[in-house]
Design an enzyme around this catalytic site. Structure first.
Site, PDB file in Angstrom:
ATOM      1  N   ASN A 189      -0.836  60.099  15.762  1.00 24.22           N
ATOM      2  CA  ASN A 189      -0.481  59.469  14.486  1.00 24.22           C
ATOM      3  C   ASN A 189      -1.298  60.192  13.418  1.00 24.22           C
ATOM      4  O   ASN A 189      -2.485  59.927  13.256  1.00 24.22           O
ATOM      5  CB  ASN A 189      -0.831  57.975  14.540  1.00 24.22           C
ATOM      6  CG  ASN A 189      -0.642  57.303  13.199  1.00 24.22           C
ATOM      7  OD1 ASN A 189      -0.061  57.886  12.273  1.00 24.22           O
ATOM      8  ND2 ASN A 189      -1.133  56.080  13.081  1.00 24.22           N
ATOM      9  N   LYS A 234      -1.038  59.997  10.255  1.00 24.91           N
ATOM     10  CA  LYS A 234      -1.228  59.238   9.009  1.00 24.91           C
ATOM     11  C   LYS A 234      -0.934  60.147   7.815  1.00 24.91           C
ATOM     12  O   LYS A 234      -0.010  60.956   7.884  1.00 24.91           O
ATOM     13  CB  LYS A 234      -2.634  58.621   8.982  1.00 24.91           C
ATOM     14  CG  LYS A 234      -2.921  57.837  10.275  1.00 24.91           C
ATOM     15  CD  LYS A 234      -4.173  57.025  10.245  1.00 24.91           C
ATOM     16  CE  LYS A 234      -4.336  56.318  11.583  1.00 24.91           C
ATOM     17  NZ  LYS A 234      -5.505  55.437  11.631  1.00 24.91           N
ATOM     18  N   HIS A 290       2.111  49.279  12.245  1.00 25.58           N
ATOM     19  CA  HIS A 290       0.718  49.726  12.305  1.00 25.58           C
ATOM     20  C   HIS A 290      -0.139  48.802  11.436  1.00 25.58           C
ATOM     21  O   HIS A 290       0.308  48.342  10.386  1.00 25.58           O
ATOM     22  CB  HIS A 290       0.613  51.178  11.814  1.00 25.58           C
ATOM     23  CG  HIS A 290      -0.738  51.755  12.084  1.00 25.58           C
ATOM     24  ND1 HIS A 290      -1.818  51.502  11.272  1.00 25.58           N
ATOM     25  CD2 HIS A 290      -1.193  52.547  13.086  1.00 25.58           C
ATOM     26  CE1 HIS A 290      -2.879  52.124  11.767  1.00 25.58           C
ATOM     27  NE2 HIS A 290      -2.535  52.763  12.867  1.00 25.58           N
ATOM     28  N   GLU A 307      -2.418  49.374   9.399  1.00 23.09           N
ATOM     29  CA  GLU A 307      -2.584  49.822   8.008  1.00 23.09           C
ATOM     30  C   GLU A 307      -1.372  49.404   7.174  1.00 23.09           C
ATOM     31  O   GLU A 307      -1.507  49.055   6.003  1.00 23.09           O
ATOM     32  CB  GLU A 307      -2.806  51.344   7.975  1.00 23.09           C
ATOM     33  CG  GLU A 307      -4.195  51.689   8.499  1.00 23.09           C
ATOM     34  CD  GLU A 307      -4.345  53.077   9.095  1.00 23.09           C
ATOM     35  OE1 GLU A 307      -3.469  53.931   8.889  1.00 23.09           O
ATOM     36  OE2 GLU A 307      -5.359  53.295   9.790  1.00 23.09           O
ATOM     37  N   GLU A 364      -3.836  48.064  19.331  1.00 26.84           N
ATOM     38  CA  GLU A 364      -4.864  48.743  18.539  1.00 26.84           C
ATOM     39  C   GLU A 364      -5.759  47.708  17.863  1.00 26.84           C
ATOM     40  O   GLU A 364      -5.411  47.184  16.797  1.00 26.84           O
ATOM     41  CB  GLU A 364      -4.210  49.607  17.453  1.00 26.84           C
ATOM     42  CG  GLU A 364      -3.291  50.678  17.995  1.00 26.84           C
ATOM     43  CD  GLU A 364      -3.108  51.809  16.979  1.00 26.84           C
ATOM     44  OE1 GLU A 364      -3.466  52.941  17.305  1.00 26.84           O
ATOM     45  OE2 GLU A 364      -2.646  51.531  15.864  1.00 26.84           O
ATOM     46  N   GLY A 397     -10.390  54.216  13.509  1.00 28.04           N
ATOM     47  CA  GLY A 397     -11.076  55.086  12.558  1.00 28.04           C
ATOM     48  C   GLY A 397     -12.551  54.779  12.397  1.00 28.04           C
ATOM     49  O   GLY A 397     -13.190  55.262  11.469  1.00 28.04           O
ATOM     50  N   SER A 420      -9.892  54.920  17.942  1.00 31.82           N
ATOM     51  CA  SER A 420     -10.978  55.855  18.251  1.00 31.82           C
ATOM     52  C   SER A 420     -10.878  56.459  19.659  1.00 31.82           C
ATOM     53  O   SER A 420     -11.896  56.662  20.326  1.00 31.82           O
ATOM     54  CB  SER A 420     -12.349  55.208  18.031  1.00 31.82           C
ATOM     55  OG  SER A 420     -12.501  54.840  16.669  1.00 31.82           O
TER      56      SER A 420
HETATM   57  P1  PGA Z   1      -7.951  56.478  15.238  1.00 31.74           P
HETATM   58  O1  PGA Z   1      -6.546  55.860  14.751  1.00 31.74           O
HETATM   59  O2  PGA Z   1      -7.688  57.203  16.529  1.00 31.74           O
HETATM   60  O3  PGA Z   1      -8.358  57.413  14.125  1.00 31.74           O
HETATM   61  O4  PGA Z   1      -8.891  55.338  15.420  1.00 31.74           O
HETATM   62  C1  PGA Z   1      -5.654  55.265  15.661  1.00 31.74           C
HETATM   63  C2  PGA Z   1      -4.456  54.684  14.943  1.00 31.74           C
HETATM   64  O5  PGA Z   1      -4.642  54.093  13.869  1.00 31.74           O
HETATM   65  O6  PGA Z   1      -3.307  54.786  15.424  1.00 31.74           O
END
Ligand code: PGA
Length: 251
Positions: free
Chosen positions: A9, A11, A95, A97, A167, A173, A212
Site C-alpha cells: 500500500n 499511500k 483503510h 486512514e 490493521e 506507521g 509496521s
Molecule cells: P505501515 O502501513 O506498514 O506503514 O504501518 C500499513 C498500512 O497502513 O496498510
C-alpha cells in the site's frame, strides 16, 4: 490451504517515474517467488504506467480506493469499472486512514466492496481498533462490528475470494507492530466471525495483517495459523525490503 497474499500500500507516495523504476528493480527480485500472490497499490496517477510495467509478471495491480457507483456526477472520484479497465485485480477499501480522515462509514465500505465484486475486482477490506479501544478491552467488539457492517453486501457465492486486512491503528506507521500472538488472537476472532457469516467459505478467506510489517518481523507473523499475508505501507516503498517480505520464511 490458503495462498498467502502480500500487498504493498504505497499511500500517497511515488510519481509515475518512481513507480516504474520500482517495478524495474522489484519484478526480477520476485520472479521466482512461487505459491504466493503479490500486489502493489500505487496512487491512482501511477496505475496505468505501473500496470504496463508489471504486465506479464507475477505482480498484480491494486487500487487504494474506489467509488461505490459505476458512473455519474461524482467529481474527483474513480469507478470500479475504470480500475478494472486499467487491469486492477484488487482494491483496498476501508483503510483506517480513509475511515478517520475522510469519514468513511462501514455502510460506505460495504457498498464499495459490493461494487468492486460487481466489476470483477477483489476487495481488500480493512478493519482494526484504535489504541484507546484496545486498552478499553473493546477490540473484538470494534473489529466485529466493522466486519459485520463492511461485509454486509458481499455475495456469499464470491466470499471465498475476499481478502480481509486486520490493521490495528496503533501499529500503522508507528514502528510498533502487534506481536505475532496478539495478531493471531484477533485473526482467529476474525476467522470465527467470517465462518459465522459465510460458512465454509470463511476458511478460504485470506486475512492479512498490517501495521509496521518489516523484513525482520514478517517471518514470525506469517508463522501464525490465521495470518495469511501482509498489507505493507512504509516497508513496501523499497524494492529490496518488500521483496524480502514477499519471500518470508516460516519454519
Ligand atoms: P505501515 O502501513 O506498514 O506503514 O504501518 C500499513 C498500512 O497502513 O496498510
Amino acid at each position: 490451504m490458503r495462498r498467502p497474499i502480500l500487498a504493498a500500500n504505497w499511500k500517497m507516495h511515488k510519481t509515475t517515474g518512481e513507480a516504474v523504476a520500482f517495478a524495474a528493480a522489484f519484478v526480477p527480485m520476485v520472479v521466482d517467488a512461487a505459491g504466493v500472490d503479490i500486489a502493489i497499490a500505487p496512487p491512482f496517477t501511477a496505475l496505468d504506467r505501473l500496470g504496463r510495467a508489471l504486465a506479464g509478471s507475477n505482480v498484480s495491480l491494486a487500487a487504494q480506493n474506489a467509488n461505490p457507483e459505476q458512473k455519474g456526477a461524482f467529481t474527483g472520484e474513480i469507478a470500479p469499472g475504470m480500475l478494472a479497465d486499467l487491469g486492477c485485480r484488487y482494491a483496498i477499501v476501508g483503510h483506517s486512514e480513509r475511515r478517520s480522515f475522510y469519514g468513511e462509514s462501514n455502510a460506505l465500505v460495504a457498498n464499495k466492496a459490493a461494487a468492486l465484486f460487481a466489476a470483477g475486482i477483489v476487495p481488500i477490506v480493512c478493519v482494526g481498533e484504535s489504541l484507546e479501544e484496545r486498552e478499553a478491552g473493546r477490540t473484538h467488539e470494534v473489529v466485529g462490528s466493522q466486519l459485520d457492517g463492511s461485509l454486509a453486501h458481499v455475495p456469499v457465492a464470491r466470499a471465498a475470494e475476499l481478502v480481509v486486512a486486520y490493521e490495528p491503528i496503533w501499529a500503522i506507521g508507528t514502528g510498533r507492530t502487534a506481536t505475532p500472538e496478539m495478531a493471531q488472537e484477533v485473526h482467529a476472532f476474525v476467522r470465527r466471525r467470517l465462518r459465522e457469516r459465510f460458512g465454509a467459505a470463511g476458511d478460504s478467506i485470506r486475512i492479512q495483517y498490517g501495521g509496521s510489517v518489516k523484513p525482520d518481523n514478517v517471518d514470525d507473523l506469517m508463522a501464525e495459523p490465521d495470518i495469511d499475508g501482509a498489507l505493507v505501507g512504509g516497508a513496501s516503498l523499497d524494492p529490496a525490503a518488500f521483496s524480502r517480505i514477499v519471500r518470508f520464511e516460516t519454519k
